[in-house]
Design a protein around this motif. Structure first.
Motif, PDB file in Angstrom:
ATOM      1  N   GLU A 141      -3.276  -7.176   1.590  1.00 14.70           N
ATOM      2  CA  GLU A 141      -2.394  -8.216   1.053  1.00 14.70           C
ATOM      3  C   GLU A 141      -2.241  -8.087  -0.458  1.00 14.70           C
ATOM      4  OE1 GLU A 141      -0.636 -10.022   2.909  1.00 14.70           O
ATOM      5  OE2 GLU A 141      -1.624  -9.555   4.816  1.00 14.70           O
ATOM      6  N   ASP A 142      -3.369  -8.011  -1.184  1.00 16.53           N
ATOM      7  CA  ASP A 142      -3.317  -7.886  -2.642  1.00 16.53           C
ATOM      8  C   ASP A 142      -3.327  -6.400  -3.005  1.00 16.53           C
ATOM      9  OD1 ASP A 142      -3.453  -8.125  -5.352  1.00 16.53           O
ATOM     10  OD2 ASP A 142      -5.214  -9.443  -5.393  1.00 16.53           O
ATOM     11  N   ARG A 143      -2.171  -5.775  -2.922  1.00 21.32           N
ATOM     12  CA  ARG A 143      -2.093  -4.334  -3.085  1.00 21.32           C
ATOM     13  C   ARG A 143      -2.471  -3.880  -4.488  1.00 21.32           C
ATOM     14  NH1 ARG A 143       3.866  -3.252  -1.307  1.00 21.32           N
ATOM     15  NH2 ARG A 143       4.088  -5.289  -2.320  1.00 21.32           N
ATOM     16  N   GLU A 144      -2.049  -4.624  -5.509  1.00 19.17           N
ATOM     17  CA  GLU A 144      -2.310  -4.213  -6.895  1.00 19.17           C
ATOM     18  C   GLU A 144      -3.798  -4.121  -7.190  1.00 19.17           C
ATOM     19  OE1 GLU A 144      -0.238  -6.471  -5.965  1.00 19.17           O
ATOM     20  OE2 GLU A 144       1.759  -5.863  -6.658  1.00 19.17           O
ATOM     21  N   GLN A 145      -4.581  -5.054  -6.674  1.00 17.35           N
ATOM     22  CA  GLN A 145      -6.009  -5.071  -6.969  1.00 17.35           C
ATOM     23  C   GLN A 145      -6.821  -4.245  -5.979  1.00 17.35           C
ATOM     24  OE1 GLN A 145      -7.358  -6.405  -9.707  1.00 17.35           O
ATOM     25  NE2 GLN A 145      -5.290  -6.973 -10.375  1.00 17.35           N
ATOM     26  N   PRO A 152     -10.373   9.516   1.861  1.00 20.80           N
ATOM     27  CA  PRO A 152      -8.930   9.485   2.112  1.00 20.80           C
ATOM     28  C   PRO A 152      -8.554   8.417   3.136  1.00 20.80           C
ATOM     29  CG  PRO A 152      -9.919  11.215   3.405  1.00 20.80           C
ATOM     30  CD  PRO A 152     -11.038  10.622   2.596  1.00 20.80           C
ATOM     31  N   PHE A 153      -7.291   8.025   3.122  1.00 18.64           N
ATOM     32  CA  PHE A 153      -6.774   7.113   4.132  1.00 18.64           C
ATOM     33  C   PHE A 153      -5.292   7.391   4.339  1.00 18.64           C
ATOM     34  CE2 PHE A 153      -6.427   4.905   0.050  1.00 18.64           C
ATOM     35  CZ  PHE A 153      -5.122   4.422   0.062  1.00 18.64           C
ATOM     36  N   VAL A 154      -4.788   6.943   5.465  1.00 17.29           N
ATOM     37  CA  VAL A 154      -3.365   7.092   5.772  1.00 17.29           C
ATOM     38  C   VAL A 154      -2.657   5.814   5.375  1.00 17.29           C
ATOM     39  CG1 VAL A 154      -1.640   7.374   7.607  1.00 17.29           C
ATOM     40  CG2 VAL A 154      -3.752   8.715   7.663  1.00 17.29           C
ATOM     41  N   ALA A 155      -1.546   5.939   4.667  1.00 16.28           N
ATOM     42  CA  ALA A 155      -0.768   4.779   4.240  1.00 16.28           C
ATOM     43  C   ALA A 155       0.682   4.939   4.682  1.00 16.28           C
ATOM     44  CB  ALA A 155      -0.837   4.636   2.719  1.00 16.28           C
ATOM     45  N   PHE A 156       1.328   3.808   4.931  1.00 18.89           N
ATOM     46  CA  PHE A 156       2.753   3.817   5.268  1.00 18.89           C
ATOM     47  C   PHE A 156       3.520   3.629   3.976  1.00 18.89           C
ATOM     48  CE2 PHE A 156       6.697   2.071   7.190  1.00 18.89           C
ATOM     49  CZ  PHE A 156       6.970   3.140   8.024  1.00 18.89           C
ATOM     50  N   PHE A 157       4.179   4.714   3.531  1.00 21.59           N
ATOM     51  CA  PHE A 157       4.771   4.746   2.203  1.00 21.59           C
ATOM     52  C   PHE A 157       6.203   5.254   2.300  1.00 21.59           C
ATOM     53  CE2 PHE A 157       5.868   7.402  -1.466  1.00 21.59           C
ATOM     54  CZ  PHE A 157       5.672   6.533  -2.534  1.00 21.59           C
ATOM     55  N   GLY A 158       7.147   4.434   1.872  1.00 15.05           N
ATOM     56  CA  GLY A 158       8.548   4.855   1.839  1.00 15.05           C
ATOM     57  C   GLY A 158       9.094   5.307   3.175  1.00 15.05           C
ATOM     58  N   ASP A 185       4.257   2.749  -9.173  1.00 15.47           N
ATOM     59  CA  ASP A 185       5.347   3.321  -8.377  1.00 15.47           C
ATOM     60  C   ASP A 185       4.947   3.437  -6.912  1.00 15.47           C
ATOM     61  OD1 ASP A 185       6.829   3.499 -10.650  1.00 15.47           O
ATOM     62  OD2 ASP A 185       6.577   5.665 -10.926  1.00 15.47           O
ATOM     63  N   PHE A 186       3.686   3.784  -6.670  1.00 12.63           N
ATOM     64  CA  PHE A 186       3.218   3.900  -5.288  1.00 12.63           C
ATOM     65  C   PHE A 186       3.267   2.539  -4.601  1.00 12.63           C
ATOM     66  CE2 PHE A 186      -0.029   3.898  -1.986  1.00 12.63           C
ATOM     67  CZ  PHE A 186       0.257   5.066  -1.304  1.00 12.63           C
ATOM     68  N   ILE A 187       2.826   1.503  -5.308  1.00 11.03           N
ATOM     69  CA  ILE A 187       2.775   0.155  -4.715  1.00 11.03           C
ATOM     70  C   ILE A 187       4.165  -0.348  -4.353  1.00 11.03           C
ATOM     71  CG2 ILE A 187       2.253  -2.266  -5.263  1.00 11.03           C
ATOM     72  CD1 ILE A 187      -0.206  -1.244  -6.779  1.00 11.03           C
ATOM     73  N   LYS A 188       5.177   0.044  -5.140  1.00 15.17           N
ATOM     74  CA  LYS A 188       6.538  -0.414  -4.863  1.00 15.17           C
ATOM     75  C   LYS A 188       7.025   0.024  -3.490  1.00 15.17           C
ATOM     76  CE  LYS A 188       8.033  -0.418  -9.721  1.00 15.17           C
ATOM     77  NZ  LYS A 188       8.908   0.270 -10.723  1.00 15.17           N
ATOM     78  N   SER A 189       6.633   1.226  -3.057  1.00 10.48           N
ATOM     79  CA  SER A 189       7.111   1.762  -1.773  1.00 10.48           C
ATOM     80  C   SER A 189       6.064   1.687  -0.673  1.00 10.48           C
ATOM     81  CB  SER A 189       7.557   3.222  -1.952  1.00 10.48           C
ATOM     82  OG  SER A 189       8.600   3.326  -2.882  1.00 10.48           O
ATOM     83  N   TRP A 190       4.902   1.158  -0.984  1.00 11.57           N
ATOM     84  CA  TRP A 190       3.814   1.071  -0.010  1.00 11.57           C
ATOM     85  C   TRP A 190       3.855  -0.276   0.691  1.00 11.57           C
ATOM     86  CZ3 TRP A 190      -1.742  -0.508  -1.549  1.00 11.57           C
ATOM     87  CH2 TRP A 190      -2.584  -0.467  -0.440  1.00 11.57           C
ATOM     88  N   SER A 191       3.834  -0.244   2.005  1.00 15.89           N
ATOM     89  CA  SER A 191       3.913  -1.486   2.792  1.00 15.89           C
ATOM     90  C   SER A 191       2.607  -2.267   2.788  1.00 15.89           C
ATOM     91  CB  SER A 191       4.280  -1.153   4.241  1.00 15.89           C
ATOM     92  OG  SER A 191       3.232  -0.416   4.857  1.00 15.89           O
ATOM     93  N   GLY A 192       1.526  -1.629   2.352  1.00 15.38           N
ATOM     94  CA  GLY A 192       0.212  -2.269   2.410  1.00 15.38           C
ATOM     95  C   GLY A 192      -0.550  -1.903   3.667  1.00 15.38           C
TER      96      GLY A 192
END
Length: 551
Positions: free
Chosen positions: A58-62, A70-76, A123-130
């Motif tokens: 939920e709090d992506r910035e922090q 490593p982890f898999v993220a849903f990005f863009g 920039d990553f956070i802008k396109s990352w769904s969390g």
């Protein structure tokens, strides 16, 4: 770690340090029915013994700095593998990513579509769904059957090395055997044509959609370059049939054969090179005007064609009076026809026949995955299942149950101890139970070819009732594997009490079920009371172990 293609699953396994064979892991991913969603990635990781869980931050910035990599993220719109998140990560030349104010904000290093990228955290956070997929390995993590897959992979690599060394040895043998090194022009022509063979080989790989780091690097040399757009256009085939990649590979191969083994035909190499030059003008024009995309590999081929021409010119291989006389003479002795058909046409036509077949092979993989995705659709399976004949099977019909008796997916199998297809089916069921970790319910109902063989059915029932479920399954496997040949002697040392009335009671239930359903063919598979559709295999039922298939 090197990037292993554009496969998010294989790159994640590599970063996790999970033991795997790259070829098999790629095949697992490419053929998986849910390869393009998080559920599919999770299932594949579980098959490799990697514990994993998906969650949404939920709090992506922090919290992004607190996620273990490593982890898999849903990005863009894509799944990416995040290698590292750091508030102080640096880029090339030692320059740190900073805010406009000069304060360092850090960066995210991740792999997307086979490319390693580093961008600012903001920039990553802008396109990352969390959404993230977290994973943890253990000593038990690893690819099932890794040893066999690794051996197969090593064998494939060894075959390629042996083939490459054999070709290189042949070239070097002819080069030194016929003293070609004494002629600088010949040596340069040989080098250029070998480069041409390799370039066209890379073009063929691109045409076949075979992942190659070298091809990808070359095809992204320019800002407006995309080999795929050019190679997949209508103009990529002569008369819509013969691919220019195959023609180029055949052409450079024929030139190499002439230089190494038929140097007396060098004038014809010159002639065919001159005839090929107009193609280079058309190719460049088409890429610039029509496609509006550059194919760097295609441009390299045109450069090599002109390099051959220049070498021919500089070393006086082009002698127009001699060529004219040669051509006039060829009309009499048909040498032109012989060279064109035997030296050039054979390799070109052979490659034009073989490479499309290889392309069909890569399309089969994609088709298999698409079919698997359709078959894994619960609504489609339920609709097809309801169209089948209904054969109700409950505990009152058979108590020979394996796996989870309370599972929503209940599979009833009419089997015959002396039936060879039933033996193969038992092995497949064994694999299904292992892959699904026993989360399905398997019910056996026994049949026989005739009354004289019914002793095996009664013995199977006695084993289950008196030895327990786990021992029974192992003994069933032993029977189907090698015990059938022993017949009644297989059961001699098991100390079974065949006088127990429960055996005959259970045997009668199986006979009654067969009379009620009128089923005789073995093996017959019934799923939740309905016969398994013909276009499904028992292996496909693994898709529905966590689904509520209520019919």
């Amino acid at each position: 770690m090197r990037v292993k293609g554009n496969n998010v699953f294989v790159n994640f396994l590599a970063l996790l340090g999970t033991r795997h064979a790259e070829l098999f892991a790629n095949q697992t991913f490419n053929e998986h029915h849910h390869k393009n969603n998080l559920y599919g990635l999770s299932r594949m990781l579980s098959d490799y013994g990697v514990q994993n869980a998906a969650t949404k931050i939920e709090d992506r910035e922090q919290d992004i700095f607190n996620i273990e990599c490593p982890f898999v993220a849903f990005f863009g719109g894509d799944f990416v593998v995040v290698e590292k998140v750091s508030p102080h990560i640096t880029l090339t030349k030692g320059e740190a990513i900073s805010h406009p104010s000069g304060e360092s904000e850090g960066a995210v290093s991740f792999i997307r579509n086979g490319k390693r990228l580093i961008i600012p955290v903001s920039d990553f956070i802008k396109s990352w769904s969390g959404i993230v997929l977290l994973a943890e390995t253990s000593s038990a993590s690893g690819e099932p059957g890794y040893a066999a897959h690794h051996k197969k992979e090593l064998l494939s690599i060894a075959q390629k090395i042996v083939l490459g060394l054999a070709c290189l040895s042949l070239v070097l043998y002819a080069y030194f055997k016929f003293n070609l090194y004494t002629n600088l022009g010949f040596s340069l022509l040989l080098l250029i044509n070998l480069l041409g063979i390799y370039t066209c080989y890379l073009l063929v790989l691109k045409q076949l959609h075979v992942q190659s780091r070298y091809v990808d690097k070359i095809c992204t040399l320019f800002s407006r370059s995309d080999c795929n757009n050019v190679l997949e256009s209508d103009a990529a085939k002569l008369f819509g049939v013969f691919g220019w990649s195959e023609i180029g590979l055949g052409y450079f191969t024929a030139n190499t054969v002439i230089l190494l083994f038929l140097p007396q035909l060098l004038p014809w190499l010159v002639v065919f090179n001159i005839l090929a030059l107009p193609y280079s003008f058309w190719s460049v024009w088409y890429q610039k005007v029509k496609a509006r995309q550059w194919c760097p590999l295609c441009l390299m081929v045109q450069i090599l064609l002109w390099a051959i021409f220049v070498i021919n010119l500089l070393f006086s291989f082009i002698n127009f009076p001699d060529l004219l006389f040669h051509c006039q003479l060829s009309i009499v002795n048909c040498q032109l026809f012989t060279v064109a058909c035997c030296v050039y046409a054979i390799p070109i036509l052979t490659l034009c026949l073989i490479i499309p077949k290889l392309a069909e092979g890569s399309q089969v993989v994609q088709l298999r995955q698409e079919i698997s995705s359709i078959k894994a659709n619960e609504d489609i399976f339920r609709a097809l299942l309801l169209q089948q004949t209904q054969y109700e099977a409950t505990a009152s019909d058979s108590q020979i149950i394996f796996g989870n008796p309370t599972a929503t997916l209940k599979i009833t199998i009419l089997t015959n101890p002396f039936c060879n297809p039933c033996a193969r089916m038992h092995a497949r069921v064994d694999k299904l139970l292992k892959e699904t970790k026993g989360t399905v319910c398997i019910r056996y109902i026994f049949s026989a070819f005739n009354e004289n063989l019914e002793y095996a059915n009664r013995s199977f029932i006695a084993i289950y009732l008196q030895k327990g479920r786990e021992t029974a399954w192992q003994l069933y496997s032993d029977w189907f594997d090698k015990g059938k040949a022993l017949e009644a002697a297989f059961f001699n040392d098991m100390q079974l009490d065949m006088t127990n009335p429960a055996i005959e009671s259970e045997f009668a239930k199986h006979e009654a079920w067969k009379e009620k359903t009128q089923l005789r063919a073995t093996p017959t598979i019934v799923v939740n009371g309905f016969k398994l559709p013909d276009n499904y295999k028992i292996e496909d039922l693994q898709y529905f172990t966590e689904s509520e298939i209520e019919v």
